[in-house]
Design a protein around this motif. Structure first.
Motif, short mmCIF file in Angstrom:
data_model
loop_
_atom_site.label_atom_id
_atom_site.label_comp_id
_atom_site.label_asym_id
_atom_site.label_seq_id
_atom_site.Cartn_x
_atom_site.Cartn_y
_atom_site.Cartn_z
N VAL A 74 -48.75 32.43 -67.04
CA VAL A 74 -48.05 32.01 -66.58
C VAL A 74 -47.62 32.00 -65.73
O VAL A 74 -47.25 30.91 -64.63
CB VAL A 74 -46.79 32.84 -67.66
CG1 VAL A 74 -45.31 32.50 -67.65
CG2 VAL A 74 -47.30 33.03 -69.62
N ASP A 75 -48.06 33.13 -65.19
CA ASP A 75 -47.17 33.51 -63.26
C ASP A 75 -48.34 32.67 -63.05
O ASP A 75 -47.76 32.15 -61.25
CB ASP A 75 -47.79 34.74 -63.25
CG ASP A 75 -49.20 35.99 -63.28
OD1 ASP A 75 -50.12 35.40 -64.13
OD2 ASP A 75 -50.02 36.19 -62.03
N ASP A 76 -49.40 31.96 -63.44
CA ASP A 76 -50.65 31.23 -62.56
C ASP A 76 -49.15 30.08 -62.63
O ASP A 76 -49.27 29.02 -61.65
CB ASP A 76 -51.86 30.33 -63.32
CG ASP A 76 -52.67 31.34 -63.17
OD1 ASP A 76 -52.29 32.69 -64.00
OD2 ASP A 76 -53.75 31.73 -62.51
N ALA A 77 -49.19 29.67 -63.61
CA ALA A 77 -48.19 28.21 -63.66
C ALA A 77 -46.84 28.18 -62.73
O ALA A 77 -46.66 27.56 -61.93
CB ALA A 77 -47.48 28.22 -65.62
N GLY B 156 -60.92 33.32 -67.41
CA GLY B 156 -59.56 34.57 -66.86
C GLY B 156 -59.27 34.75 -67.71
O GLY B 156 -59.36 35.11 -68.85
N ASN B 157 -57.55 34.74 -67.93
CA ASN B 157 -56.28 34.94 -68.82
C ASN B 157 -56.96 34.15 -70.27
O ASN B 157 -56.60 34.58 -71.00
CB ASN B 157 -55.06 34.69 -68.18
CG ASN B 157 -54.70 35.01 -66.95
OD1 ASN B 157 -54.30 36.33 -67.13
ND2 ASN B 157 -54.15 34.30 -66.60
N VAL B 158 -57.45 33.20 -70.08
CA VAL B 158 -57.43 31.98 -71.19
C VAL B 158 -59.30 32.48 -71.42
O VAL B 158 -59.79 31.29 -69.57
CB VAL B 158 -56.70 31.53 -71.74
CG1 VAL B 158 -55.08 32.12 -72.18
CG2 VAL B 158 -56.31 30.73 -70.42
N THR C 261 -57.53 28.45 -60.24
CA THR C 261 -56.66 29.39 -61.15
C THR C 261 -57.60 29.74 -62.75
O THR C 261 -58.13 28.89 -62.91
CB THR C 261 -55.21 28.50 -60.92
OG1 THR C 261 -54.32 29.31 -62.11
CG2 THR C 261 -55.37 26.93 -61.52
N ASP C 262 -56.48 30.39 -63.30
CA ASP C 262 -57.11 30.45 -64.59
C ASP C 262 -55.48 30.85 -65.21
O ASP C 262 -54.67 31.66 -66.20
CB ASP C 262 -57.82 31.54 -65.53
CG ASP C 262 -57.07 33.51 -64.46
OD1 ASP C 262 -55.84 32.77 -63.74
OD2 ASP C 262 -56.86 34.49 -65.04
N PRO C 263 -54.52 29.86 -65.54
CA PRO C 263 -53.43 29.70 -65.74
C PRO C 263 -53.31 30.24 -67.61
O PRO C 263 -53.77 29.72 -68.75
CB PRO C 263 -52.59 28.23 -65.86
CG PRO C 263 -53.75 27.62 -65.68
CD PRO C 263 -55.31 28.50 -65.02
N LEU D 219 -56.62 32.87 -57.59
CA LEU D 219 -55.09 32.90 -58.92
C LEU D 219 -55.88 33.40 -59.69
O LEU D 219 -55.33 34.02 -60.89
CB LEU D 219 -54.31 31.95 -59.07
CG LEU D 219 -54.27 31.68 -57.92
CD1 LEU D 219 -52.46 30.99 -58.86
CD2 LEU D 219 -53.43 32.20 -57.11
N GLY D 220 -57.82 33.67 -60.39
CA GLY D 220 -58.18 34.22 -61.32
C GLY D 220 -59.10 34.71 -60.92
O GLY D 220 -59.10 35.37 -59.95
N PRO D 221 -60.00 35.02 -61.69
CA PRO D 221 -61.44 35.65 -61.58
C PRO D 221 -62.27 34.92 -60.44
O PRO D 221 -62.35 33.98 -60.25
CB PRO D 221 -62.13 35.40 -62.60
CG PRO D 221 -61.11 36.20 -63.55
CD PRO D 221 -59.92 35.20 -62.98
CA CA Z 1 -54.45 34.19 -62.68
#
Ligand code: CA
Ligand code: BDR
Length: 320
Positions: free
Chosen positions: A12-15, A37-39, A8-10, A134-136
């Motif tokens: 918000v939706d990952d959280a 990813g997101n961050v 995962t790359d939390p 849930l991420g790249p």
């Molecule tokens: Ca994600």
């Protein structure tokens, strides 16, 4: 009980997805790995700890930090959607005594890399482990590059990513997770393990409006509700300005639902490929989903339909 590793790359939706997974008795969350990813990945790891800290846990899954850069392309972030810290700036919130309102979970990060932890988990649970990505797909592709034979023993990969019969959310043709690392996605889709894709075609069906979110949160007390309220402020404003409704899409929560409530989802088999080179279409997922055009060698299940209302009821029920 299904054995799970979440990558995962939390976000918000990952959280939301992590909270839902941790609250799902059907799932045994053995490990969580973070990916850029997101961050940036260090922030993703911090956000994972913040998210787990919201839950009152005695025991934690094993956690490791994964890859900091996509395989080929420079990293693209989504802080304009998820807030500067990726969690709606909840990391900045404080109690009146200046202590953090959402302190990180009291657990440690294992020294192994995320990729090594993935390989270790597959070795420990051969043919039993489901990876929820849930991420790249950088960590997963790197694990395949490192030890394809071991990765062959993954039971299945369930991932949020791609856009087939709908527009992308980064470019006209590409969804964020695939856009950030199309080369990784290409390698994962070519790999011979069962792959279940939950693309924007499915996640965009689930519109969580700000009104519904607030109404659900107001029915409940406690840390999780408070966190949901605080973490979603920034991204709901982004959606109001850029997407056209006040609320947001809980993309990453859907793959969790496909495992715990499979009857709420409908998928088709397809042969999915990723464009890695196109100047206009880098990160585009390509598949013909028309039943009469079924490919003789499908490599994935693509989720195309969600029972939206029952899914949202279930989601809020679990996040009491
Ligand atoms: Ca994600
Ligand atoms: C995906 O991109 C990210 O911003 C979200 O966390 C989700 O995984 C949606 O396209």
């Amino acid at each position: 009980m299904q054995r799970i590793l979440i990558d995962t790359d939390p976000g918000v939706d990952d959280a939301f997805a992590i909270l839902l997974a941790m609250r799902s008795p059907e799932l045994q969350i053995e490990a969580i790995t973070t990916v850029c990813g997101n961050v940036p990945v260090a922030q993703a790891t911090q956000n994972l700890l913040t998210t787990l800290g919201v839950l009152d846990l005695d025991e934690f899954p094993v956690i490791a930090e994964g890859e900091a850069e996509p395989l080929v392309k420079p990293l693209v972030l989504a802080t304009h959607v998820h807030g500067d810290d990726g969690l709606g700036n909840t990391n900045q919130l404080q109690n009146t005594d200046n202590s953090p309102l959402y302190p990180p979970a009291n657990t440690s990060i294992v020294s192994a890399s995320g990729v090594d932890l993935i390989l270790e988990m597959v070795t420990r649970y051969p043919d039993e482990l489901t990876i929820i990505a849930l991420g790249p797909l950088t960590n997963i592709a790197t694990a395949i590059r490192k030890d394809a034979k071991k990765m062959q023993r993954v039971q299945k990969i369930v991932l949020m990513g791609g856009a087939f019969e709908t527009y992308g959310n980064v470019t006209t043709t590409a969804e964020f997770n695939i856009f950030v690392d199309p080369h990784a996605a290409h390698e994962v889709f070519q790999f011979d393990v069962p792959i279940h894709i939950v693309p924007l075609d499915a996640t965009h069906q689930v519109i969580l409006t700000g009104e519904r979110l607030r109404a659900e949160i107001d029915k409940r007390e406690g840390k999780v509700s408070q966190f949901l309220r605080d973490a979603t402020q920034a991204c709901m404003e982004f959606y109001r300005e850029e997407v056209g409704f006040w609320g947001f899409h809980i993309h990453d929560a859907l793959p969790i639902g496909t495992l715990t409530r499979p009857d709420y989802f409908e998928s088709v088999r397809a042969h999915v490929q990723v464009e890695t080179e196109g100047t206009l279409t880098s990160g585009m997922t390509v598949a013909d989903l028309r039943p009469e055009r079924q490919h003789p060698n499908p490599n994935a299940y693509v989720c195309i339909k969600v029972a939206v209302e029952v899914f949202l009821d279930y989601f809020f029920d679990r996040l009491q």
